[in-house]
Design a protein around this motif. Structure first.
Motif, PDB file in Angstrom:
ATOM      1  N   MET A  55       0.851  -1.173   0.000  1.00  0.00           N
ATOM      2  CA  MET A  55       0.000   0.000   0.000  1.00  0.00           C
ATOM      3  C   MET A  55       0.898   1.238   0.000  1.00  0.00           C
ATOM      4  N   TYR A  56       0.549   2.178  -0.845  1.00  0.00           N
ATOM      5  CA  TYR A  56       1.278   3.436  -0.944  1.00  0.00           C
ATOM      6  C   TYR A  56       0.389   4.574  -0.464  1.00  0.00           C
ATOM      7  N   HIS A  57       0.924   5.436   0.383  1.00  0.00           N
ATOM      8  CA  HIS A  57       0.209   6.647   0.795  1.00  0.00           C
ATOM      9  C   HIS A  57       0.598   7.762  -0.169  1.00  0.00           C
ATOM     10  N   HIS A  58      -0.394   8.482  -0.649  1.00  0.00           N
ATOM     11  CA  HIS A  58      -0.170   9.517  -1.658  1.00  0.00           C
ATOM     12  C   HIS A  58       0.911  10.506  -1.232  1.00  0.00           C
ATOM     13  N   LEU A  59       0.817  11.025  -0.034  1.00  0.00           N
ATOM     14  CA  LEU A  59       1.761  12.053   0.404  1.00  0.00           C
ATOM     15  C   LEU A  59       3.168  11.526   0.672  1.00  0.00           C
ATOM     16  N   HIS A  60       3.327  10.206   0.774  1.00  0.00           N
ATOM     17  CA  HIS A  60       4.649   9.636   1.059  1.00  0.00           C
ATOM     18  C   HIS A  60       5.418   9.264  -0.197  1.00  0.00           C
ATOM     19  N   LEU A  61       4.917   9.659  -1.357  1.00  0.00           N
ATOM     20  CA  LEU A  61       5.575   9.297  -2.611  1.00  0.00           C
ATOM     21  C   LEU A  61       6.692  10.254  -3.020  1.00  0.00           C
ATOM     22  N   GLY A  62       6.830  11.376  -2.332  1.00  0.00           N
ATOM     23  CA  GLY A  62       7.880  12.333  -2.682  1.00  0.00           C
ATOM     24  C   GLY A  62       7.840  13.556  -1.799  1.00  0.00           C
ATOM     25  N   GLU A  63       8.826  14.424  -1.996  1.00  0.00           N
ATOM     26  CA  GLU A  63       8.960  15.643  -1.195  1.00  0.00           C
ATOM     27  C   GLU A  63       8.098  16.784  -1.735  1.00  0.00           C
ATOM     28  N   GLY A  95       2.651  -0.802 -13.357  1.00  0.00           N
ATOM     29  CA  GLY A  95       1.680  -1.768 -12.854  1.00  0.00           C
ATOM     30  C   GLY A  95       1.749  -1.997 -11.361  1.00  0.00           C
ATOM     31  N   GLU A  96       2.599  -1.254 -10.671  1.00  0.00           N
ATOM     32  CA  GLU A  96       2.692  -1.375  -9.216  1.00  0.00           C
ATOM     33  C   GLU A  96       1.463  -0.797  -8.515  1.00  0.00           C
ATOM     34  N   ILE A  97       0.749   0.092  -9.199  1.00  0.00           N
ATOM     35  CA  ILE A  97      -0.489   0.668  -8.680  1.00  0.00           C
ATOM     36  C   ILE A  97      -1.579   0.452  -9.726  1.00  0.00           C
ATOM     37  N   THR A  98      -2.690  -0.188  -9.298  1.00  0.00           N
ATOM     38  CA  THR A  98      -3.827  -0.374 -10.199  1.00  0.00           C
ATOM     39  C   THR A  98      -5.138   0.110  -9.589  1.00  0.00           C
ATOM     40  N   LEU A  99      -5.135   0.345  -8.272  1.00  0.00           N
ATOM     41  CA  LEU A  99      -6.344   0.770  -7.569  1.00  0.00           C
ATOM     42  C   LEU A  99      -6.022   1.898  -6.601  1.00  0.00           C
ATOM     43  N   GLY A 100      -7.029   2.722  -6.341  1.00  0.00           N
ATOM     44  CA  GLY A 100      -6.897   3.777  -5.355  1.00  0.00           C
ATOM     45  C   GLY A 100      -7.809   3.501  -4.186  1.00  0.00           C
ATOM     46  N   GLY A 101      -7.529   4.130  -3.058  1.00  0.00           N
ATOM     47  CA  GLY A 101      -8.364   3.921  -1.886  1.00  0.00           C
ATOM     48  C   GLY A 101      -8.527   5.177  -1.059  1.00  0.00           C
ATOM     49  N   TYR A 102      -9.588   5.166  -0.257  1.00  0.00           N
ATOM     50  CA  TYR A 102      -9.898   6.254   0.676  1.00  0.00           C
ATOM     51  C   TYR A 102      -9.690   5.699   2.075  1.00  0.00           C
ATOM     52  N   LYS A 103      -8.616   6.151   2.748  1.00  0.00           N
ATOM     53  CA  LYS A 103      -8.236   5.500   3.984  1.00  0.00           C
ATOM     54  C   LYS A 103      -9.185   5.760   5.154  1.00  0.00           C
ATOM     55  N   LYS A 104      -9.923   6.857   5.154  1.00  0.00           N
ATOM     56  CA  LYS A 104     -10.845   7.118   6.260  1.00  0.00           C
ATOM     57  C   LYS A 104     -11.992   6.110   6.292  1.00  0.00           C
ATOM     58  N   ALA A 105     -12.577   5.808   5.140  1.00  0.00           N
ATOM     59  CA  ALA A 105     -13.709   4.882   5.074  1.00  0.00           C
ATOM     60  C   ALA A 105     -13.289   3.478   4.648  1.00  0.00           C
ATOM     61  N   LYS A 106     -12.007   3.298   4.328  1.00  0.00           N
ATOM     62  CA  LYS A 106     -11.467   2.011   3.886  1.00  0.00           C
ATOM     63  C   LYS A 106     -12.215   1.479   2.668  1.00  0.00           C
ATOM     64  N   ILE A 107     -12.258   2.314   1.619  1.00  0.00           N
ATOM     65  CA  ILE A 107     -12.902   1.959   0.351  1.00  0.00           C
ATOM     66  C   ILE A 107     -11.842   1.962  -0.738  1.00  0.00           C
ATOM     67  N   TYR A 108     -11.870   0.963  -1.633  1.00  0.00           N
ATOM     68  CA  TYR A 108     -10.963   0.966  -2.781  1.00  0.00           C
ATOM     69  C   TYR A 108     -11.770   0.993  -4.072  1.00  0.00           C
ATOM     70  N   ILE A 117      -5.900  14.588  -0.956  1.00  0.00           N
ATOM     71  CA  ILE A 117      -4.751  13.708  -1.196  1.00  0.00           C
ATOM     72  C   ILE A 117      -4.213  13.090   0.096  1.00  0.00           C
ATOM     73  N   GLU A 118      -4.408  13.735   1.219  1.00  0.00           N
ATOM     74  CA  GLU A 118      -3.909  13.147   2.471  1.00  0.00           C
ATOM     75  C   GLU A 118      -4.700  11.896   2.872  1.00  0.00           C
ATOM     76  N   ASN A 119      -5.854  11.681   2.263  1.00  0.00           N
ATOM     77  CA  ASN A 119      -6.668  10.499   2.545  1.00  0.00           C
ATOM     78  C   ASN A 119      -6.531   9.420   1.478  1.00  0.00           C
ATOM     79  N   ARG A 120      -5.700   9.647   0.454  1.00  0.00           N
ATOM     80  CA  ARG A 120      -5.541   8.695  -0.646  1.00  0.00           C
ATOM     81  C   ARG A 120      -4.454   7.671  -0.362  1.00  0.00           C
ATOM     82  N   VAL A 121      -4.771   6.441  -0.722  1.00  0.00           N
ATOM     83  CA  VAL A 121      -3.788   5.361  -0.710  1.00  0.00           C
ATOM     84  C   VAL A 121      -3.920   4.622  -2.036  1.00  0.00           C
ATOM     85  N   PHE A 122      -2.921   3.839  -2.364  1.00  0.00           N
ATOM     86  CA  PHE A 122      -2.916   3.109  -3.625  1.00  0.00           C
ATOM     87  C   PHE A 122      -2.516   1.661  -3.385  1.00  0.00           C
TER      88      PHE A 122
END
Length: 87
Positions: free
Chosen positions: A1-9, A25-38, A51-56
């Motif tokens: 799982m990748y957090h959007h804000l942790h991908l770079g400076e 192909g390392e990322i194919t889906l996105g997610g909303y971490k507050k509600a745990k939806i992909y 973006i602070e709530n996005r995960v991949f």
């Protein structure tokens, strides 16, 4: 799982890294971490989140292993199956 804000400076670093991960192909889906939806990366519901709530995720298995459920908007069939299993 990748957090959007942790991908770079910087914003540009994040965009470059995100595009690279999607192309490889390392990322194919996105997610909303507050509600745990992909969902799909092009989902209009997902594009509206902060973006602070996005995960991949690499795939559905990874999303499910982190406790996420399918999006009812972009993955309606998977959502119906998930919902039926919750009853």
């Amino acid at each position: 799982m990748y957090h959007h804000l942790h991908l770079g400076e910087t914003t540009d670093d994040i965009k470059r890294k995100l595009n690279s991960l999607i192309r490889s192909g390392e990322i194919t889906l996105g997610g909303y971490k507050k509600a745990k939806i992909y969902g799909r990366l092009n989902c209009s519901s997902g594009k509206r989140m902060k973006i602070e709530n996005r995960v991949f995720f690499k795939d559905i298995g990874e999303a499910i292993s982190h406790g996420y459920r399918p999006c009812g908007h972009c993955l309606p069939e998977a959502y119906r199956i998930w919902k039926a299993g919750k009853v």
